[in-house]
Scaffold this active site. Structure first.
Site, mmCIF file in Angstrom:
data_model
loop_
_atom_site.group_PDB
_atom_site.id
_atom_site.type_symbol
_atom_site.label_atom_id
_atom_site.label_comp_id
_atom_site.label_asym_id
_atom_site.label_seq_id
_atom_site.Cartn_x
_atom_site.Cartn_y
_atom_site.Cartn_z
ATOM 1 N N PHE A 113 -29.782 30.165 45.528
ATOM 2 C CA PHE A 113 -28.548 30.038 46.291
ATOM 3 C C PHE A 113 -28.156 28.564 46.327
ATOM 4 O O PHE A 113 -28.991 27.695 46.604
ATOM 5 C CB PHE A 113 -28.731 30.571 47.710
ATOM 6 C CG PHE A 113 -27.440 30.753 48.438
ATOM 7 C CD1 PHE A 113 -26.543 31.739 48.048
ATOM 8 C CD2 PHE A 113 -27.094 29.937 49.493
ATOM 9 C CE1 PHE A 113 -25.339 31.917 48.697
ATOM 10 C CE2 PHE A 113 -25.884 30.101 50.158
ATOM 11 C CZ PHE A 113 -24.999 31.095 49.768
ATOM 12 N N ASP A 184 -37.586 31.221 49.696
ATOM 13 C CA ASP A 184 -36.417 31.589 50.483
ATOM 14 C C ASP A 184 -36.347 33.123 50.498
ATOM 15 O O ASP A 184 -36.214 33.760 49.454
ATOM 16 C CB ASP A 184 -35.153 30.989 49.853
ATOM 17 C CG ASP A 184 -33.903 31.235 50.699
ATOM 18 O OD1 ASP A 184 -33.869 32.222 51.453
ATOM 19 O OD2 ASP A 184 -32.958 30.434 50.585
ATOM 20 N N TYR A 209 -29.296 37.389 59.697
ATOM 21 C CA TYR A 209 -28.018 38.076 59.846
ATOM 22 C C TYR A 209 -27.717 39.037 58.703
ATOM 23 O O TYR A 209 -26.729 39.764 58.740
ATOM 24 C CB TYR A 209 -26.860 37.071 59.991
ATOM 25 C CG TYR A 209 -26.792 36.010 58.913
ATOM 26 C CD1 TYR A 209 -26.218 36.279 57.683
ATOM 27 C CD2 TYR A 209 -27.303 34.742 59.145
ATOM 28 C CE1 TYR A 209 -26.158 35.315 56.696
ATOM 29 C CE2 TYR A 209 -27.240 33.763 58.172
ATOM 30 C CZ TYR A 209 -26.665 34.049 56.952
ATOM 31 O OH TYR A 209 -26.613 33.088 55.978
ATOM 32 N N LYS A 210 -28.553 39.065 57.673
ATOM 33 C CA LYS A 210 -28.333 39.975 56.550
ATOM 34 C C LYS A 210 -29.053 41.296 56.823
ATOM 35 O O LYS A 210 -28.633 42.083 57.671
ATOM 36 C CB LYS A 210 -28.804 39.333 55.255
ATOM 37 C CG LYS A 210 -28.075 38.041 54.881
ATOM 38 C CD LYS A 210 -28.581 37.478 53.558
ATOM 39 C CE LYS A 210 -28.023 36.103 53.271
ATOM 40 N NZ LYS A 210 -26.579 36.101 52.987
ATOM 41 N N ARG A 356 -20.875 43.158 44.105
ATOM 42 C CA ARG A 356 -22.218 43.260 44.691
ATOM 43 C C ARG A 356 -22.244 44.328 45.790
ATOM 44 O O ARG A 356 -21.375 44.356 46.663
ATOM 45 C CB ARG A 356 -22.610 41.897 45.252
ATOM 46 C CG ARG A 356 -24.053 41.720 45.620
ATOM 47 C CD ARG A 356 -24.342 40.279 45.983
ATOM 48 N NE ARG A 356 -23.685 39.887 47.238
ATOM 49 C CZ ARG A 356 -24.106 38.913 48.030
ATOM 50 N NH1 ARG A 356 -25.170 38.210 47.686
ATOM 51 N NH2 ARG A 356 -23.458 38.608 49.134
#
Length: 397
Positions: A113, A184, A209-210, A356
């Site tokens: 990322f 990560d 939060y995912k 996605r």
């Protein structure tokens, strides 16, 4: 045995919407509103500042960290919650570099990322000691680990394609070369089984939060292996990482163990929402979740490929080699995704051409998968995406 029908009933899912974007932001747990109201009314409202003691606000970063630890295979007492993922990347990277002072290479890959790479670049500039951020293709990471490498900075699950690194193999390879590892887990925690202790990981970071459904802006977490917890130096020496913050000493002394990785004031209201989300996870077995996600993903891929030959699978074909998302390539992917969203199927887009879709068994079932695939087929076959209304880019894609 995990009951996914029961967990689905614990989320607020808007009528007529199939939500395939939990890999970017998880939906609202139904209990979160009441939990946050209690934190606001009964704790903040009635206790005022005494809530730090009476409501246990100060202890929550460690307590919630222990609840997350179960989901990522970490030892109790070695996951701390707080701040943002970028800050936790910075902390872990600075600590790891200091532990390998004779080396100057941070190794990452082009599937990482971008924010992780930005934080590495910023730290390199701040230190000004000749460090190098070496970025290779994901499949070249293993061969690029050599005695020059101080630390590997890798995201286990690629945010675009869902391709997974072999955490155990790459960690062992790094250790054999004398390097440290930072993993990560932004697209791993709550999505795939993780065994940080079992693979002998050094550091790990992640967000909540995912897949963990903690809500927008929910705090991040950091893991430090027990062997380093008492001497990893926190580059961001915040007040709450001090050994005795309420002694108000003029000079910083790092706290014991992982407490030293605390930086700023805990986000109490955000932690209340996350607390309610983690209640759902208490009854979930990660291996069962993984099996279910793979079954749903295979069903989704087969259906979309059967009806939409213009979409190219960007994710690994092998379900063992991908995380809990499926991505397709399409030249007009942004517009196509906007058309899907307008038809009630919410996924997202990642430049330059990735559509996605997150596959999250906590609230997605086979019926949702079939309905979503039918909508995607209609969007693609009828060229609904070829509408100027879907071409204009929004700030968040």
């Amino acid at each position: 045995m995990s009951d996914f029908a029961a967990t689905k009933a614990m989320f607020h899912l808007p009528e007529g919407v199939i939500y395939l974007d939990g890999n970017s932001l998880g939906p609202l747990p139904k209990a979160a509103g009441a939990r946050m109201e209690r934190a606001m009314r009964d704790e903040w409202g009635e206790m005022l500042i005494t809530g730090w003691n009476k409501a246990g606000w100060m202890a929550q970063p460690a307590e919630l960290g222990d609840r997350i630890a179960r989901l990522i295979g970490a030892e109790p007492g070695h996951v701390m919650l707080g701040d943002t993922l970028s800050i936790k990347v910075y902390q872990a990277l600075a600590a790891a570099l200091e532990m390998r002072p004779e080396r100057r290479v941070i190794l990452s890959d082009s599937g990482n990322f971008p924010s992780d790479l930005y934080m590495a670049e910023g730290l390199i500039g701040a230190l000004d000691r000749g460090y190098e951020l070496r970025v290779v293709a994901p499949e070249e990471v293993a061969d690029a680990i050599n005695p020059d490498v101080a630390v590997t900075l890798l995201t286990e699950v690629d945010y675009r394609t869902g391709r997974m690194h072999d955490m155990a193999a790459l960690t062992a390879r790094a250790h054999d070369a004398g390097a440290l590892t930072i993993w990560d887990l932004a697209h791993s925690a709550g999505a795939v089984p993780v065994d940080l202790a079992g693979v002998d990981a050094d550091f790990a970071v992640g967000c909540t939060y995912k897949f963990l459904n903690g809500g927008p802006g929910a705090p991040a977490f950091i893991y430090v292996a027990p062997r380093y917890a008492d001497h990893a130096r926190p580059a961001l020496s915040g007040w709450l990482g001090h050994a005795a913050p309420f002694d108000f000493e003029q000079v910083y002394r790092a706290g014991e163990g992982l407490a030293r990785m605390r930086v700023g004031t805990p986000p109490v209201l955000a932690m209340a929402a996350l607390d309610s989300a983690l209640d759902i996870w208490d009854g979930v077995d990660m291996k069962a979740l993984r099996t279910r996600a793979q079954t749903l993903s295979e069903r989704f891929i087969a259906s979309v490929e059967d009806s939409c030959p213009m979409l190219e699978l960007a994710s690994p074909r092998d379900p063992e080699a991908r995380g809990s998302q499926v991505s397709f390539r399409f030249a007009q992917g942004y517009a196509a995704m906007q058309a899907c969203i307008a038809q009630g199927v919410i996924g997202d887009f990642r430049a330059p051409d990735i559509m996605r879709f997150g596959i999250t068994p906590l609230y997605i079932d086979a019926g949702d998968i079939d309905r979503a695939a039918a909508v995607i087929a209609r969007v693609m076959q009828d060229r609904l995406w070829d509408d100027p209304a879907y071409q204009a880019r929004s700030a968040v894609t």
